[in-house]
Design a protein around this motif. Structure first.
Motif: not given
Length: 257
Positions: A22-36, A38-48
């Motif tokens: 849903k985030l990507l559908s609204v924001r277009g493109r996001l990096g791992v750090t940005e996703v982490a 937004e979700l409030g999770v560790h960067k490694s979790n977002a990457h997985r």
């Protein structure tokens, strides 16, 4: 407790994966750090999570910016949903016309997870169906719509669906896979299927295939009614009527075979 914890973790992972899409559908493109973030999770979790979604084609990574965007897998899912919407939309007029012509209930059905699902229902005033059964599921082997779908499946898929025990609903239900296979050959030859009190005593029906532009069977349109109004000796004539309605819908979908 361990199983409950695992299930809870799985649900949380699904929730986060959907939030990423849903985030990507609204924001277009996001990096791992940005996703982490937004979700409030560790960067490694977002990457997985992103890597898992990428593995299924749901997201893809830009090699230059290393940011993620929605992938072509989402297009495939959207196309499947749109196709069903198109089938229902383009069948409404023909379904209503067939219901008026026959005085019976007309059901548009399709195959979902080994069962026949009712996509749309058109009913006449004299119909025996007092409620709208849209969304309900029926067995394949003893319904005209189910036999249409079975008849036009690739052989290996048909064999898979006929491999298990077939449930008997009435004395007329065909539960012998070989007998049913022989009947499906006839269905393909004449262009429609019919049942005589196979699902319920006193209920008969006829159905014909609705085809996509490439010739694949997208759905079946069928006429269902009480045996005293749809006797067995009337089903061949009704089958031709139903086949014409199915052809009209198929043409609206772009099939010209």
């Amino acid at each position: 407790m361990g199983a409950t914890g695992n299930n809870s973790g799985a649900v949380q992972s699904v929730d986060r994966a959907l939030r990423i899409m849903k985030l990507l559908s609204v924001r277009g493109r996001l990096g791992v750090t940005e996703v982490a973030g937004e979700l409030g999770v560790h960067k490694s979790n977002a990457h997985r999570m992103l890597a898992t979604l990428a593995g299924h084609g749901m997201v893809e990574q830009d090699p230059e910016t290393e940011k993620y965007r929605l992938g072509l897998g989402v297009v495939g899912l959207a196309s499947a949903v749109t196709a069903d919407i198109d089938v229902v939309r383009d069948s409404r007029a023909a379904s209503q016309g067939l219901s008026r012509e026959t005085g019976e209930t007309v059901l548009l059905t399709t195959l979902v997870d080994g069962e026949l699902v009712i996509l749309h229902q058109a009913s006449s005033r004299s119909s025996v169906f007092g409620v709208d059964w849209s969304g309900w599921r029926m067995p394949l082997h003893c319904t005209p719509g189910g036999k249409v779908m079975l008849a036009h499946l690739p052989e290996f898929e048909r064999n898979t669906l006929l491999a298990g025990p077939l449930e008997r609903f009435t004395a007329n239900t065909i539960v012998d896979p070989e007998e049913l296979r022989a009947q499906l050959v006839e269905v393909r030859a004449r262009g429609y299927a019919y049942t005589v009190e196979e699902l319920e005593t006193g209920l008969n029906g006829v159905a014909a295939p609705v085809r996509r532009p490439g010739g694949q069977t997208a759905a079946a349109i069928g006429v269902y009614g009480p045996a005293f109004r749809l006797p067995a000796d009337s089903l061949n004539e009704l089958g031709e009527t139903t086949r014409r309605a199915a052809g009209e819908i198929s043409q609206r979908l772009g099939y010209h075979g």
